[in-house]
Motif scaffolding. Structure first.
Motif, PDB file in Angstrom:
ATOM      1  N   GLU A   1       4.820  10.477  -0.062  1.00 19.80           N
ATOM      2  CA  GLU A   1       4.213   8.953   0.435  1.00 19.80           C
ATOM      3  C   GLU A   1       2.700   9.355   0.147  1.00 19.80           C
ATOM      4  O   GLU A   1       2.239   8.031  -0.368  1.00 19.80           O
ATOM      5  N   ALA A   2       2.088  10.040   0.195  1.00 22.93           N
ATOM      6  CA  ALA A   2       0.808  10.297  -0.125  1.00 22.93           C
ATOM      7  C   ALA A   2       0.349  10.091  -1.598  1.00 22.93           C
ATOM      8  O   ALA A   2      -0.626   9.137  -1.699  1.00 22.93           O
ATOM      9  N   VAL A   3       1.191  10.631  -2.495  1.00 19.37           N
ATOM     10  CA  VAL A   3       0.768  10.326  -4.018  1.00 19.37           C
ATOM     11  C   VAL A   3       1.056   8.838  -4.212  1.00 19.37           C
ATOM     12  O   VAL A   3       0.416   8.227  -5.010  1.00 19.37           O
ATOM     13  N   GLU A   4       1.996   8.154  -3.575  1.00 14.08           N
ATOM     14  CA  GLU A   4       2.467   6.922  -3.874  1.00 14.08           C
ATOM     15  C   GLU A   4       1.404   6.149  -3.266  1.00 14.08           C
ATOM     16  O   GLU A   4       1.160   4.824  -3.863  1.00 14.08           O
ATOM     17  N   GLU A   5       0.785   6.216  -2.175  1.00 17.90           N
ATOM     18  CA  GLU A   5      -0.429   5.494  -1.846  1.00 17.90           C
ATOM     19  C   GLU A   5      -1.582   5.426  -2.567  1.00 17.90           C
ATOM     20  O   GLU A   5      -2.295   4.478  -2.758  1.00 17.90           O
ATOM     21  N   VAL A   6      -1.672   6.775  -3.206  1.00 21.83           N
ATOM     22  CA  VAL A   6      -2.759   6.877  -4.032  1.00 21.83           C
ATOM     23  C   VAL A   6      -2.680   5.913  -5.263  1.00 21.83           C
ATOM     24  O   VAL A   6      -3.607   4.997  -5.648  1.00 21.83           O
ATOM     25  N   LYS A   7      -1.509   5.701  -5.957  1.00 18.82           N
ATOM     26  CA  LYS A   7      -0.907   4.971  -6.667  1.00 18.82           C
ATOM     27  C   LYS A   7      -1.184   3.556  -6.783  1.00 18.82           C
ATOM     28  O   LYS A   7      -1.036   2.765  -7.637  1.00 18.82           O
ATOM     29  N   ASN A   8      -0.329   3.216  -5.392  1.00 14.74           N
ATOM     30  CA  ASN A   8      -0.316   1.721  -5.387  1.00 14.74           C
ATOM     31  C   ASN A   8      -1.312   0.948  -4.545  1.00 14.74           C
ATOM     32  O   ASN A   8      -1.373  -0.098  -4.381  1.00 14.74           O
ATOM     33  N   GLY A   9      -2.322   1.713  -4.235  1.00 16.03           N
ATOM     34  CA  GLY A   9      -3.616   1.065  -3.957  1.00 16.03           C
ATOM     35  C   GLY A   9      -3.665   0.911  -2.432  1.00 16.03           C
ATOM     36  O   GLY A   9      -4.560   0.533  -1.675  1.00 16.03           O
ATOM     37  N   GLY A  10      -2.707   1.746  -1.781  1.00 20.60           N
ATOM     38  CA  GLY A  10      -2.701   1.921  -0.196  1.00 20.60           C
ATOM     39  C   GLY A  10      -3.841   2.671   0.282  1.00 20.60           C
ATOM     40  O   GLY A  10      -3.958   2.764   1.641  1.00 20.60           O
TER      41      GLY A  10
END
Ligand code: NDP
Ligand code: DGY
Length: 330
Positions: A130-139
């Motif tokens: 989840e954390a990596v995804e947030e870094v990538k998607n601007g979250g």
């Protein structure tokens, strides 16, 4: 893929092979190898065709070796060598009935599988995907006090279902994280490995209700099939995390989905599923609190190499009528 046949001196054979026409002569041992020449699993149809008349079989956990395959092989077949420690893909009753010996690959994959299980546990409990995804998607808007908080191992209770080779290696690796208590369950107490990590033997229900992390490292048998079902999840703490690196079918995935979506348990990390591969539209893959890996427990170069060599040596020893380096006691 396709079958490709050639002759090699015994001792220099490759992987994923069906040994045919093993010849034993003075000073020279040869066998003809029919090798499936692809990294993809051999199709059932090709295996049925290729195994006819073979004396030995070198197989993977993707090859279901049942009565039909054994019939297709015929009476020559005396050795099965699997590139795995798990042997739930082998119909042992049928194999035993025919006097066939089985080689497998314990120990050489224990460290790699334990390491991956720890990695999966940390990825799940600290929400790494989840954390990596947030870094990538601007979250990622700012550092925030409660954002992406998870659960730590320090002062926790870890429950291990199956304190075997891999279960113990997992506990040994988790101990330095500051785990307070290890619980374990199985068919009977295992005082020797338990003493190494001061683990307490408890019934499955106690393990379910008292653990902050539950790790499945048991073998897949009729007794462990569906062991983690809705009754099991109902006993778990709401903050607990389930990690499975044994076999997918130890977990009832429909019940797991319910438990994860209703907040009955916090999260799950699975290296193994039913089926494999898990279809990309499977409901579990839509959940943030479920991490699914594609059965990579033993996937280090060194480990897969050691497994390949051990499985080849098991096959060769079996063909020569000698004790195998790792023979399954049946
Ligand atoms: P072991 O035989 O050393 O351990 C198996 C464990 O399963 C034993 O501790 C046994 O405990 C336990 N077990 C068996 N029946 C039950 C039961 N009814 N309830 C609870 N526990 C039970 O094998 P390994 O540790 O080498 O491997 C374990 C499994 O891990 C393999 O069979 C395979 O399925 C899986 N595996 C997965 C990998 C991956 O890539 N994810 C890689 C390698 C292995 P007891 O005898 O005390 O009941
Ligand atoms: C095994 O060996 O049983 C694993 O699942 C793959 O290494």
């Amino acid at each position: 893929g396709g079958w490709d046949q050639w002759v090699r001196r015994a001792g220099r054979v490759g992987v994923r092979s069906v040994a045919k026409d093993s010849v034993k002569e003075e000073g020279l041992e040869t066998c003809t190898i029919g090798q499936w020449d692809s990294d993809e699993p051999v199709t059932r149809q090709e295996l049925l065709k290729g195994i006819a008349g073979a004396h030995g079989l070198y197989c993977m956990l993707t090859d279901k070796i049942d009565e039909e395959i054994l019939q297709a092989a015929g009476p020559n077949l005396k050795i099965i060598s699997t590139l795995s420690v798990g042997f739930d893909h082998l119909s042992l009753d049928e194999i035993k009935k025919r006097g066939i010996r089985v080689g497998y690959t314990p120990d050489v994959l224990t460290a790699a599988t334990a390491e991956l299980t720890v990695a999966l546990l940390l990825a799940t409990s600290r929400r790494l995907m989840e954390a990596v995804e947030e870094v990538k998607n601007g979250g990622w808007s700012a550092w925030k006090p409660l954002w992406l908080c998870g659960f730590g191992l320090q002062e926790s209770t870890v429950g291990i279902v199956g304190l075997g080779r891999i279960g113990l290696a997992i506990a040994e690796r988790l101990k330095p994280f500051g785990v307070k208590r290890f619980l374990y369950t199985g068919r009977q107490p295992r005082p020797e490995p338990a003493a190494k990590v001061q683990a307490e033997y408890v019934p499955l229900n106690t393990l379910a209700s008292q653990s902050d992390f539950i790790i499945l490292s048991c073998s897949f048998t009729p007794d462990t099939q569906g062991m983690c079902n809705k009754d099991f999840f109902a006993k778990m703490k709401k903050t607990a995390i389930l990690i499975n690196s044994s076999r997918g079918a130890v977990v009832n995935q429909e019940d797991l989905y319910q438990a994860l979506t209703t907040g009955q348990i916090a999260a799950a990390g699975m290296d193994v599923t039913v089926p494999e591969p898990l279809p990309t539209n499977h409901p579990l893959l839509s959940l943030k609190n479920c991490v699914v890996l594609p059965h990579i427990g033993s996937a280090t170069y060194a480990t897969r190499n050691a497994m390949s060599v051990l499985a080849a040596n098991n096959l060769l020893a079996g063909l020569k009528g000698e004790p195998m380096p790792s023979e399954l006691k049946m």
